[in-house]
Design a protein around this motif. Sequence first.
Motif, PDB file in Angstrom:
ATOM      1  N   PHE A 102     -20.851 -51.254   9.811  1.00 39.02           N
ATOM      2  CA  PHE A 102     -19.924 -50.998   8.706  1.00 39.02           C
ATOM      3  C   PHE A 102     -20.649 -50.972   7.370  1.00 39.02           C
ATOM      4  CE2 PHE A 102     -16.708 -52.522   5.574  1.00 39.02           C
ATOM      5  CZ  PHE A 102     -15.864 -51.429   5.646  1.00 39.02           C
ATOM      6  N   TYR A 103     -21.439 -51.990   7.082  1.00 39.95           N
ATOM      7  CA  TYR A 103     -22.050 -52.084   5.755  1.00 39.95           C
ATOM      8  C   TYR A 103     -23.312 -51.224   5.607  1.00 39.95           C
ATOM      9  CZ  TYR A 103     -18.740 -55.734   4.687  1.00 39.95           C
ATOM     10  OH  TYR A 103     -17.571 -56.414   4.459  1.00 39.95           O
ATOM     11  N   ARG A 104     -23.914 -50.811   6.713  1.00 40.44           N
ATOM     12  CA  ARG A 104     -25.099 -49.954   6.607  1.00 40.44           C
ATOM     13  C   ARG A 104     -24.776 -48.476   6.826  1.00 40.44           C
ATOM     14  NH1 ARG A 104     -29.879 -51.657   5.854  1.00 40.44           N
ATOM     15  NH2 ARG A 104     -30.848 -49.852   6.850  1.00 40.44           N
ATOM     16  N   TYR A 105     -23.733 -48.184   7.622  1.00 36.74           N
ATOM     17  CA  TYR A 105     -23.443 -46.792   7.975  1.00 36.74           C
ATOM     18  C   TYR A 105     -22.001 -46.374   7.704  1.00 36.74           C
ATOM     19  CZ  TYR A 105     -27.856 -47.268  10.502  1.00 36.74           C
ATOM     20  OH  TYR A 105     -29.173 -47.508  10.832  1.00 36.74           O
ATOM     21  N   GLY A 106     -21.140 -47.320   7.311  1.00 31.54           N
ATOM     22  CA  GLY A 106     -19.746 -46.978   7.080  1.00 31.54           C
ATOM     23  C   GLY A 106     -18.991 -46.650   8.351  1.00 31.54           C
ATOM     24  N   VAL A 107     -19.293 -47.364   9.437  1.00 34.59           N
ATOM     25  CA  VAL A 107     -18.650 -47.118  10.735  1.00 34.59           C
ATOM     26  C   VAL A 107     -18.153 -48.449  11.277  1.00 34.59           C
ATOM     27  CG1 VAL A 107     -18.948 -46.245  13.088  1.00 34.59           C
ATOM     28  CG2 VAL A 107     -20.239 -45.210  11.204  1.00 34.59           C
ATOM     29  N   ILE A 108     -16.959 -48.454  11.855  1.00 34.07           N
ATOM     30  CA  ILE A 108     -16.446 -49.698  12.431  1.00 34.07           C
ATOM     31  C   ILE A 108     -15.883 -49.458  13.827  1.00 34.07           C
ATOM     32  CG2 ILE A 108     -13.985 -49.751  11.743  1.00 34.07           C
ATOM     33  CD1 ILE A 108     -14.635 -52.623  10.656  1.00 34.07           C
ATOM     34  N   HIS A 109     -16.077 -50.443  14.685  1.00 35.12           N
ATOM     35  CA  HIS A 109     -15.462 -50.500  16.013  1.00 35.12           C
ATOM     36  C   HIS A 109     -14.078 -51.085  15.800  1.00 35.12           C
ATOM     37  CE1 HIS A 109     -14.641 -51.659  20.128  1.00 35.12           C
ATOM     38  NE2 HIS A 109     -15.837 -51.260  20.555  1.00 35.12           N
ATOM     39  N   GLY A 110     -13.054 -50.289  16.038  1.00 33.88           N
ATOM     40  CA  GLY A 110     -11.701 -50.671  15.649  1.00 33.88           C
ATOM     41  C   GLY A 110     -10.892 -51.375  16.708  1.00 33.88           C
ATOM     42  N   ASP A 111     -11.535 -51.838  17.792  1.00 34.38           N
ATOM     43  CA  ASP A 111     -10.763 -52.411  18.893  1.00 34.38           C
ATOM     44  C   ASP A 111     -11.393 -53.721  19.367  1.00 34.38           C
ATOM     45  OD1 ASP A 111      -8.804 -52.618  20.772  1.00 34.38           O
ATOM     46  OD2 ASP A 111      -9.485 -50.970  22.032  1.00 34.38           O
ATOM     47  N   PRO A 112     -11.308 -54.780  18.549  1.00 39.08           N
ATOM     48  CA  PRO A 112     -12.006 -56.023  18.875  1.00 39.08           C
ATOM     49  C   PRO A 112     -11.213 -56.969  19.766  1.00 39.08           C
ATOM     50  CG  PRO A 112     -11.016 -56.222  16.728  1.00 39.08           C
ATOM     51  CD  PRO A 112     -10.662 -54.844  17.229  1.00 39.08           C
ATOM     52  N   HIS A 113     -10.734 -56.469  20.924  1.00 42.36           N
ATOM     53  CA  HIS A 113     -10.038 -57.401  21.806  1.00 42.36           C
ATOM     54  C   HIS A 113     -10.999 -57.908  22.887  1.00 42.36           C
ATOM     55  CE1 HIS A 113      -9.533 -54.979  25.452  1.00 42.36           C
ATOM     56  NE2 HIS A 113      -9.181 -53.963  24.706  1.00 42.36           N
ATOM     57  N   LEU A 114     -10.590 -58.938  23.600  1.00 45.98           N
ATOM     58  CA  LEU A 114     -11.515 -59.684  24.449  1.00 45.98           C
ATOM     59  C   LEU A 114     -12.117 -58.867  25.583  1.00 45.98           C
ATOM     60  CD1 LEU A 114      -9.554 -63.052  24.653  1.00 45.98           C
ATOM     61  CD2 LEU A 114     -11.706 -62.646  23.479  1.00 45.98           C
ATOM     62  N   GLY A 115     -11.499 -57.753  25.965  1.00 47.52           N
ATOM     63  CA  GLY A 115     -12.043 -56.950  27.049  1.00 47.52           C
ATOM     64  C   GLY A 115     -13.170 -56.028  26.631  1.00 47.52           C
ATOM     65  N   ASN A 116     -13.460 -55.956  25.341  1.00 48.71           N
ATOM     66  CA  ASN A 116     -14.426 -54.969  24.851  1.00 48.71           C
ATOM     67  C   ASN A 116     -15.800 -55.539  24.525  1.00 48.71           C
ATOM     68  OD1 ASN A 116     -12.656 -52.910  25.185  1.00 48.71           O
ATOM     69  ND2 ASN A 116     -12.033 -52.772  23.049  1.00 48.71           N
ATOM     70  N   TYR A 117     -16.072 -56.744  24.997  1.00 48.60           N
ATOM     71  CA  TYR A 117     -17.409 -57.290  24.870  1.00 48.60           C
ATOM     72  C   TYR A 117     -17.605 -58.344  25.941  1.00 48.60           C
ATOM     73  CZ  TYR A 117     -14.160 -59.423  21.575  1.00 48.60           C
ATOM     74  OH  TYR A 117     -13.027 -59.891  20.972  1.00 48.60           O
ATOM     75  N   ALA A 118     -18.858 -58.578  26.283  1.00 50.96           N
ATOM     76  CA  ALA A 118     -19.219 -59.606  27.248  1.00 50.96           C
ATOM     77  C   ALA A 118     -20.449 -60.328  26.725  1.00 50.96           C
ATOM     78  CB  ALA A 118     -19.493 -58.984  28.620  1.00 50.96           C
ATOM     79  N   VAL A 119     -20.648 -61.547  27.203  1.00 51.57           N
ATOM     80  CA  VAL A 119     -21.748 -62.386  26.727  1.00 51.57           C
ATOM     81  C   VAL A 119     -22.818 -62.476  27.805  1.00 51.57           C
ATOM     82  CG1 VAL A 119     -22.377 -64.661  25.863  1.00 51.57           C
ATOM     83  CG2 VAL A 119     -20.122 -63.710  25.340  1.00 51.57           C
ATOM     84  N   ALA A 120     -24.048 -62.127  27.456  1.00 48.50           N
ATOM     85  CA  ALA A 120     -25.170 -62.244  28.382  1.00 48.50           C
ATOM     86  C   ALA A 120     -25.625 -63.696  28.474  1.00 48.50           C
ATOM     87  CB  ALA A 120     -26.318 -61.344  27.930  1.00 48.50           C
ATOM     88  N   ALA A 121     -26.490 -63.975  29.429  1.00 41.97           N
ATOM     89  CA  ALA A 121     -26.911 -65.357  29.687  1.00 41.97           C
ATOM     90  C   ALA A 121     -27.594 -65.990  28.486  1.00 41.97           C
ATOM     91  CB  ALA A 121     -27.834 -65.390  30.906  1.00 41.97           C
TER      92      ALA A 121
END
Length: 275
Positions: A102-121
């Motif tokens: 967002f602050y470097r390119y003016g782009v945002i991922h608009g769907d921050p719900h729990l299914g849209n990311y996972a945590v690696a070890a």
Amino acid sequence: ITSVYRRYDSAIRPDNIQAEIAERLREELNYRPEARHMALYGAMLAQEDSVATPVSIPELSTGRLLTMTWLTGRPMTSLADEPVEFRNAVAKNMFRAWYTPFYRYGVIHGDPHLGNYAVAADGSLNLLDFGCIRVFRADFVGAVIDLYKALRDDDLELAVHAYETWGFDRPSKEMLEVLNQWARFLYGPLLEDKVRRIQDSDSGLFGANIAAKVHKELRRLGGVAPPREFVLVDRAAIGLGSVFLRIRAEVNWHRLFHDLIDDFDRTALEKRQAK
């Protein structure tokens, strides 16, 4: 969407909201743009070692099928019993995954719900699902920073400038104070230079109460028409905040924010966008 808002929420005039959501939903129906968004995020986050994005496989993809490389991780909901240091590291990685673009390119991922990311070890973040992506004018991004400075310095004219840059009609002094109630809630963690939770309460009721108060005052003043670009920025802030609340992260959000904005330059952002 329009009829529901008009019937039940006279505080928020919905035409811009409807137009924005409708356009983003149509984009979700075509996986070719999503494959391009995936590549875009891979490029924007290439220097972020703590964030991974999948890579599309063109020969196995169409407009209705998107095939990509596999990323191994576990759900955010599994972090409840992890040490606070691990949860804090995950929160920092999420913050940079959303706000570096967002602050470097003016782009945002608009769907921050729990299914849209996972945590690696190792606590790094796998960022997924690029169907809801928004590109912003450099001036819009600059106004996000301007409003932060306005709240920090109690600068009413700079706050008015920020809202007008976003596309709000010039607010009256009374309307400005109401809008700033919501802004202070969103910017609050960024304004304090200390380690803290994203909010003091473990419940989302505090934010809901602020929202209810703001809506009541907006209705009294005749309502407001949020600009289209505002919709996903607001959604991302609330969505990420709810995740940080859920994992009970304790972070200096002020320092994270300043790491991203201290060298902000509108012209430089425009050049990165063009590239």
